[in-house]
Design a protein around this motif. Structure first.
Motif, short mmCIF file in Angstrom:
data_model
loop_
_atom_site.label_atom_id
_atom_site.label_comp_id
_atom_site.label_asym_id
_atom_site.label_seq_id
_atom_site.Cartn_x
_atom_site.Cartn_y
_atom_site.Cartn_z
N UNK A 230 -31.55 -35.95 -24.56
CA UNK A 230 -31.60 -36.52 -25.91
C UNK A 230 -30.73 -35.75 -26.88
N UNK A 231 -30.25 -36.42 -27.95
CA UNK A 231 -29.47 -35.71 -28.97
C UNK A 231 -30.35 -34.70 -29.70
N UNK A 232 -29.72 -33.66 -30.20
CA UNK A 232 -30.47 -32.62 -30.89
C UNK A 232 -30.84 -31.47 -29.96
N UNK A 233 -31.47 -30.46 -30.53
CA UNK A 233 -31.75 -29.23 -29.78
C UNK A 233 -33.18 -29.24 -29.26
N UNK A 234 -33.34 -29.63 -28.02
CA UNK A 234 -34.68 -29.66 -27.42
C UNK A 234 -34.69 -29.02 -26.04
N UNK A 235 -33.54 -28.67 -25.51
CA UNK A 235 -33.45 -28.16 -24.14
C UNK A 235 -32.90 -26.74 -24.13
N UNK A 236 -33.38 -25.94 -23.16
CA UNK A 236 -32.92 -24.56 -23.01
C UNK A 236 -32.48 -24.30 -21.58
N UNK A 237 -31.41 -24.95 -21.14
CA UNK A 237 -30.96 -24.73 -19.77
C UNK A 237 -30.32 -23.35 -19.61
N UNK A 238 -30.12 -22.96 -18.36
CA UNK A 238 -29.42 -21.72 -18.04
C UNK A 238 -27.99 -22.05 -17.66
N UNK A 239 -27.10 -21.06 -17.83
CA UNK A 239 -25.68 -21.28 -17.63
C UNK A 239 -25.07 -20.17 -16.80
N UNK A 240 -24.22 -20.57 -15.87
CA UNK A 240 -23.43 -19.61 -15.10
C UNK A 240 -22.12 -19.40 -15.84
N UNK A 241 -21.99 -18.23 -16.48
CA UNK A 241 -20.79 -17.94 -17.28
C UNK A 241 -20.00 -16.78 -16.67
N UNK A 242 -20.26 -16.52 -15.39
CA UNK A 242 -19.44 -15.56 -14.66
C UNK A 242 -20.07 -14.20 -14.42
N UNK A 243 -21.25 -13.93 -14.99
CA UNK A 243 -21.90 -12.65 -14.74
C UNK A 243 -22.55 -12.64 -13.35
N UNK A 244 -22.62 -11.47 -12.74
CA UNK A 244 -23.23 -11.32 -11.41
C UNK A 244 -24.30 -10.23 -11.43
N UNK A 245 -25.30 -10.43 -10.58
CA UNK A 245 -26.31 -9.40 -10.38
C UNK A 245 -25.72 -8.29 -9.52
N UNK A 246 -26.40 -7.14 -9.42
CA UNK A 246 -25.92 -6.08 -8.53
C UNK A 246 -25.76 -6.54 -7.08
N UNK A 247 -26.50 -7.57 -6.70
CA UNK A 247 -26.41 -8.11 -5.34
C UNK A 247 -25.29 -9.13 -5.19
N UNK A 248 -24.58 -9.42 -6.29
CA UNK A 248 -23.48 -10.37 -6.22
C UNK A 248 -23.88 -11.81 -6.46
N UNK A 249 -25.13 -12.06 -6.87
CA UNK A 249 -25.59 -13.41 -7.17
C UNK A 249 -25.29 -13.76 -8.64
N UNK A 250 -25.10 -15.04 -8.94
CA UNK A 250 -24.86 -15.43 -10.34
C UNK A 250 -26.01 -14.99 -11.24
N UNK A 251 -25.68 -14.37 -12.35
CA UNK A 251 -26.67 -13.95 -13.34
C UNK A 251 -26.61 -14.97 -14.48
N UNK A 252 -27.61 -15.84 -14.53
CA UNK A 252 -27.59 -16.95 -15.48
C UNK A 252 -28.03 -16.52 -16.87
N UNK A 253 -27.45 -17.17 -17.89
CA UNK A 253 -27.77 -16.88 -19.29
C UNK A 253 -28.29 -18.15 -19.96
N UNK A 254 -29.27 -17.99 -20.84
CA UNK A 254 -29.87 -19.13 -21.52
C UNK A 254 -29.11 -19.44 -22.80
N UNK A 255 -28.87 -20.73 -23.04
CA UNK A 255 -28.30 -21.20 -24.32
C UNK A 255 -28.94 -22.53 -24.65
N UNK A 256 -29.43 -22.67 -25.87
CA UNK A 256 -30.04 -23.93 -26.31
C UNK A 256 -28.96 -25.00 -26.39
#
Length: 204
Positions: free
Chosen positions: A117-143
């Protein structure tokens, strides 16, 4: 137009205070300026002044308190959706934001389960290139704010605004970058960044 609270004196108008934050009577590319705002206020046309101030804010970055004042004025005018929008813009100015073109995967692809829906109601996670120490994607939240008035359906693309919870994690993101959205694994969509809005100091 006399739809605002008549007990509010012009000198105490949040729109006048917002106009006073626009130092130098700026005349941005939209060819609007503070003098026009003052003329509308003198004519008691708050809605026209509000729209003109929004144009100024679109064309020339304004501090968070500017958008807070517009939100106050919108509430006085009983413009609930507008007040919510200006509150969002205040958060963008304070915290930073990312504008992008988002494409949702279809439900057949195992992606997004329904319209966003239009407007700010969702808080998905995003893969923006960061990695965990194990090499897995480290996801970041953005509304997520879907622009326009229509929901963004699975399989469709449309403009969105992202409000990162921690903008410092997003400072490396640049226009043209492609990031992926995750509500669950695997990804449910991808977005191409079109603009990055840096935070503005509260006193700027």
């Amino acid at each position: 137009m006399a739809g605002h609270n008549q007990t509010v004196d012009l000198r105490d108008s949040p729109l006048l205070k917002a106009a006073q934050l626009c130092t130098g009577g700026i005349r941005p590319k939209a060819d609007v300026d503070v003098a026009g705002v003052l003329e509308h206020l003198e004519d008691d046309d708050w809605e026209a002044a509000l729209l003109l101030l929004e144009e100024i804010g679109d064309a020339h970055p304004q501090p968070p308190q500017f958008w807070d004042l517009l939100a106050d004025a919108a509430r006085l005018l009983w413009l609930v959706k507008d007040a919510y929008w200006y509150g969002w813009r205040s958060s963008e100015a304070r915290n930073g934001a990312v504008l992008a073109e988002l494409c949702l995967m279809s439900s057949e692809e195992g992606g997004w389960p329904g319209p966003a829906p239009p407007g700010a109601v969702l808080r998905p996670m995003w893969d923006i290139g960061h990695l965990t120490p194990e090499g897995e994607p480290l996801l970041s939240i953005a509304i997520l704010w879907v622009e326009g008035r229509a929901p963004l359906k699975p399989g469709e693309c449309g403009p969105v605004r992202l409000l990162p919870l921690t903008f410092e994690y997003w400072r490396h993101v640049q226009p043209g970058d492609v990031i992926t959205m995750h509500v669950m694994r695997p990804s449910t969509g991808w977005a191409r960044v079109t603009k990055v809005i840096l935070p503005l100091a509260v006193g700027s």
